[in-house]
Motif scaffolding. Structure first.
Motif, short mmCIF file in Angstrom:
data_model
loop_
_atom_site.label_atom_id
_atom_site.label_comp_id
_atom_site.label_asym_id
_atom_site.label_seq_id
_atom_site.Cartn_x
_atom_site.Cartn_y
_atom_site.Cartn_z
N ASP A 48 29.72 15.12 10.19
CA ASP A 48 30.37 13.81 10.10
C ASP A 48 30.78 13.46 8.67
OD1 ASP A 48 30.16 13.28 12.82
OD2 ASP A 48 28.12 12.53 12.60
N SER A 49 30.76 14.41 7.76
CA SER A 49 31.06 14.10 6.37
C SER A 49 32.51 13.71 6.14
CB SER A 49 30.68 15.27 5.47
OG SER A 49 31.44 16.41 5.80
N HIS A 50 33.37 14.03 7.11
CA HIS A 50 34.78 13.67 6.97
C HIS A 50 35.03 12.19 7.30
CE1 HIS A 50 34.28 14.43 11.26
NE2 HIS A 50 35.36 13.69 11.46
N LEU A 51 34.05 11.54 7.91
CA LEU A 51 34.22 10.13 8.28
C LEU A 51 34.06 9.24 7.05
CD1 LEU A 51 32.11 10.02 11.57
CD2 LEU A 51 34.60 10.13 11.36
N LYS A 52 34.74 8.11 7.08
CA LYS A 52 34.61 7.12 6.01
C LYS A 52 33.34 6.31 6.23
CE LYS A 52 39.54 6.84 5.29
NZ LYS A 52 40.75 6.05 5.42
N VAL A 53 32.91 5.61 5.21
CA VAL A 53 31.66 4.85 5.27
C VAL A 53 31.69 3.83 6.41
CG1 VAL A 53 30.18 3.24 4.02
CG2 VAL A 53 31.14 5.21 2.83
N ASN A 54 32.80 3.12 6.56
CA ASN A 54 32.88 2.12 7.64
C ASN A 54 32.78 2.77 9.01
OD1 ASN A 54 33.04 -0.06 5.93
ND2 ASN A 54 35.28 -0.05 5.87
N GLU A 55 33.38 3.95 9.16
CA GLU A 55 33.29 4.66 10.43
C GLU A 55 31.85 5.12 10.69
OE1 GLU A 55 36.22 7.58 9.35
OE2 GLU A 55 37.70 6.72 10.73
N LEU A 56 31.17 5.56 9.65
CA LEU A 56 29.77 5.95 9.80
C LEU A 56 28.90 4.75 10.18
CD1 LEU A 56 29.35 8.36 6.76
CD2 LEU A 56 29.33 8.98 9.17
N ALA A 92 19.60 -0.31 6.61
CA ALA A 92 20.73 0.28 5.88
C ALA A 92 22.03 -0.46 6.18
CB ALA A 92 20.88 1.75 6.25
N LEU A 93 22.19 -0.92 7.41
CA LEU A 93 23.42 -1.62 7.77
C LEU A 93 23.46 -3.03 7.19
CD1 LEU A 93 23.91 -0.54 11.50
CD2 LEU A 93 25.10 0.31 9.47
N SER A 94 22.30 -3.56 6.83
CA SER A 94 22.28 -4.93 6.28
C SER A 94 22.56 -4.96 4.78
CB SER A 94 20.94 -5.59 6.58
OG SER A 94 19.91 -4.94 5.86
N GLU A 95 22.68 -3.80 4.17
CA GLU A 95 22.96 -3.75 2.74
C GLU A 95 24.00 -2.67 2.47
OE1 GLU A 95 19.24 -0.97 1.39
OE2 GLU A 95 18.85 -3.08 1.78
N LYS A 96 24.46 -2.60 1.23
CA LYS A 96 25.42 -1.58 0.86
C LYS A 96 24.69 -0.24 0.76
CE LYS A 96 29.16 -0.64 -2.28
NZ LYS A 96 30.00 -1.14 -3.35
N THR A 97 25.15 0.73 1.52
CA THR A 97 24.48 2.01 1.62
C THR A 97 25.43 3.14 1.27
OG1 THR A 97 23.21 1.05 3.44
CG2 THR A 97 23.01 3.40 3.13
N LYS A 98 24.92 4.15 0.60
CA LYS A 98 25.73 5.32 0.25
C LYS A 98 26.03 6.15 1.48
CE LYS A 98 23.72 5.88 -4.34
NZ LYS A 98 22.92 6.78 -5.19
N LYS A 99 27.12 6.88 1.40
CA LYS A 99 27.53 7.74 2.51
C LYS A 99 26.46 8.78 2.81
CE LYS A 99 31.47 10.50 4.03
NZ LYS A 99 32.83 10.93 3.69
N SER A 100 25.85 9.35 1.79
CA SER A 100 24.83 10.38 2.00
C SER A 100 23.62 9.81 2.76
CB SER A 100 24.38 10.97 0.66
OG SER A 100 23.84 9.96 -0.17
N GLU A 101 23.28 8.56 2.49
CA GLU A 101 22.16 7.94 3.19
C GLU A 101 22.51 7.70 4.65
OE1 GLU A 101 21.65 4.51 0.76
OE2 GLU A 101 20.37 5.54 -0.68
N LEU A 102 23.75 7.36 4.93
CA LEU A 102 24.18 7.16 6.31
C LEU A 102 24.15 8.49 7.07
CD1 LEU A 102 27.16 4.69 5.74
CD2 LEU A 102 24.86 4.14 6.55
#
Length: 120
Positions: A48-56, A92-102
């Protein structure tokens, strides 16, 4: 690979550099360079690394809903990993989270699902 030439000689060749002749050191260094070249493998990308943060984030919201249903259906099984996923994902969804953490959360969801499915 994080190994020094000295460690290579001591661990792999079982020799001490101070006791090696210059020819042995040159031969060992050539072997060390080959070892380093072979160890430079590419790491596999997350599916899923191709997905954007919002999509994740949207995907994780759906996964939370799915795990809640799994917990209800499998009340007699050990669902501790699923509960852990829900707690961490909600935080994680309640705060700003990095893509790697998602992406790590998505892996945790997979592990939780496997844990539930492997129980008889």
């Amino acid at each position: 690979m994080a190994i020094t030439f000295e460690e290579y000689c001591e661990d792999f060749l079982d020799q001490h550099i101070g006791l090696m002749s210059e020819a042995e050191r040159n031969e060992a260094y050539a072997g060390y360079k080959i070892l380093l070249q072979k160890s430079k493998t590419t790491t596999a990308k997350h599916p899923d690394s191709h997905l954007k943060v919002n999509e994740l984030r949207l995907k994780i919201e759906r996964l939370i809903d799915g795990q809640k249903i799994s917990i209800e259906r499998n009340a007699e099984k050990d669902v501790s990993l699923a509960r852990l996923f829900i707690r961490q994902a909600t935080a994680a969804l309640s705060e700003k989270t990095k893509k790697s953490e998602l992406l790590e959360l998505i892996d945790l969801n997979s592990d939780a699902s496997r844990q539930i499915n492997l129980q008889q």
